[in-house]
Design an enzyme around this catalytic site. Structure first.
Site, short mmCIF file in Angstrom:
data_model
loop_
_atom_site.label_atom_id
_atom_site.label_comp_id
_atom_site.label_asym_id
_atom_site.label_seq_id
_atom_site.Cartn_x
_atom_site.Cartn_y
_atom_site.Cartn_z
NE ARG A 38 31.38 45.48 37.88
CZ ARG A 38 30.65 44.45 37.48
NH1 ARG A 38 29.75 44.61 36.54
NH2 ARG A 38 30.83 43.26 38.01
NE ARG A 42 29.62 45.84 29.66
CZ ARG A 42 28.67 44.93 29.71
NH1 ARG A 42 28.19 44.42 28.60
NH2 ARG A 42 28.20 44.52 30.87
NE ARG A 51 38.21 45.15 27.62
CZ ARG A 51 37.12 44.47 27.93
NH1 ARG A 51 36.33 44.87 28.89
NH2 ARG A 51 36.81 43.35 27.29
CG ASP A 87 35.99 40.41 37.38
OD1 ASP A 87 35.05 41.17 37.05
OD2 ASP A 87 35.80 39.29 37.88
CE1 TYR A 162 30.09 34.92 38.94
CE2 TYR A 162 30.96 35.84 40.98
CZ TYR A 162 30.14 35.94 39.86
OH TYR A 162 29.37 37.05 39.69
#
Ligand code: 1CP
Length: 355
Positions: A38, A42, A51, A87, A162
């Site tokens: 990562r 962010r 973004r 992702d 998921y």
């Protein structure tokens, strides 16, 4: 920006001078290679800027944005690898699964997978589902030169979690219930996911990614007996999908201290180690046939610098004694981290690990 014709060969299939590729193969390195899971995301103001107003899944399908976001941490931190910005659920969306990546939550699946009929909603992935991924990898490889690009995909168990839970889950109760209650359906679901996962890796490696990482982030929720019976064969199929391409494979999960040898046996050259097990213990469990990746606790990035520095020095020293070591965190960068700390860690690892 350089662009390549769709059928052009990869610009640098395996950067020859890369310490990352050498470490993954347990070959001598000039210094310990470092990147951060990562690292794009962010924690970077330049990421938040590009973004702005663009949904996550859409940004993963735009080669110009994927290229820019993937390059941002390489420029800023001087890390030894880029990780492809995407992702784990991108290939599932590409084959038509109705899902979204919800800000602050993560992937959410509109209709969770629970029955045999749900398998019909999960066709096999072909390269034609993801031409944008091939294009983005080619753009990136041309920009990156000798810096390797790491391609990745989600492993069958983590993807299944998921799909079956419908979103992020603490206990994976529906997933475990399906695994044990209907092993045949579980097996069929994971066979399909292994094909999708393996093909997603193959698309990236064929387009020029030098290394691939299989993320089985949540598999630490299983005892080793269940792992070996219900998960390992499917992860092995996903990893085998790129075996002929000669790219080193990293196999990563969280809370996997008990699973490390079984994860290695699934077919990886490198096994990811989270922060709960020391690299020395991980190597003792794995034996000499694997390189290791990790393992600074991501939460320690909020501690005073002298604490971080002492821990980095310990990890680098343990890694030098390992058959091969790629410095990383034990899991992903948290969004609130001061990115300057990552730049400083990168420089420190390089400085203290010169051979
Ligand atoms: O708007 C945003 O910025 C959303 C946050 C975000 C980002 C930056 C998500 C949603 N995904 C990503 C990118 C991403 N995902 C990368 C980029 C490359 C890099 O590392 O820099 C990678 C490798 C992933 C892979 C991924 N997605 C994993 C495996 C890695 C891990 O952290 O364990 C998992 C489990 C996901 C699911 C996911 N996607 C996003 C979130 C918040 C989550 C986790 C949700 C949960 O807790 O279950």
């Amino acid at each position: 920006m350089t662009s390549a014709a769709p059928d052009a060969p990869a610009a640098t299939a395996c950067p020859a001078t890369s310490d990352l590729v050498h470490a993954a193969r347990r070959e001598p390195v000039g210094r310990t290679p470092v990147w951060f899971m990562r690292q794009a995301g962010r924690s970077l103001p330049e990421y938040r800027a590009v973004r702005e107003g663009i949904p996550m899944l859409e940004s993963c399908r735009r080669p110009d944005l994927v290229t820019e976001i993937t390059l941002q941490p390489v420029r800023r931190h001087g890390v030894d690898a880029a990780i492809f910005f995407s992702d784990i659920v991108v290939p599932l969306a590409a084959v038509g699964v109705d899902l979204d990546i919800v800000p602050g939550t993560g992937p959410v699946v509109a209709r969770p997978f629970r029955t045999r009929a749900d398998l019909d909603r999960l066709p096999e992935l072909t390269p034609d589902h993801v031409p944008d991924i091939t294009e983005a990898v080619r753009l990136l490889v041309a920009e990156l030169g000798e810096t390797p690009l790491i391609g990745f995909s989600g492993a069958p168990f983590t993807l299944a979690s998921y799909l079956v839970e419908g979103g992020p889950s603490r206990n994976h109760e529906h997933t475990k219930s399906l695994m044990h209650g209907d092993p045949q359906l579980w097996n069929d679901l994971c066979e399909r996911l292994a094909q999708i996962s393996g093909m997603f890796l193959r698309v990236q490696a064929s387009a020029g990614a030098s290394v691939v990482q299989l993320f089985d982030s949540w598999v630490g929720a299983l005892p080793v007996s269940d792992y070996v019976r219900f998960v390992q064969p499917h992860s092995a199929v996903a990893l085998a999908a790129v075996a002929d391409l000669g790219v080193p494979r990293i196999h990563f999960g969280v809370g996997t201290g008990e699973l490390l040898p079984a994860m290695g046996a699934a077919g990886a050259e490198v096994v990811g180690v989270d922060f709960r097990v020391s690299l020395t213990d991980a190597v003792a469990r794995l034996g000499p046939a694997y390189a290791v990746q990790g393992n600074l606790d991501p939460a320690l990035l909020f501690a005073p610098w002298d604490v971080i520095e002492a821990r980095v020095r310990e990890i680098v020293a343990e890694g030098i004694a390992a058959p091969g070591h790629i410095f990383n965190l034990g899991h992903g960068v948290l969004p609130e981290v001061d990115p300057d700390v990552l730049t400083r860690i990168t420089a420190l690892v390089h400085e203290i690990s010169v051979r």
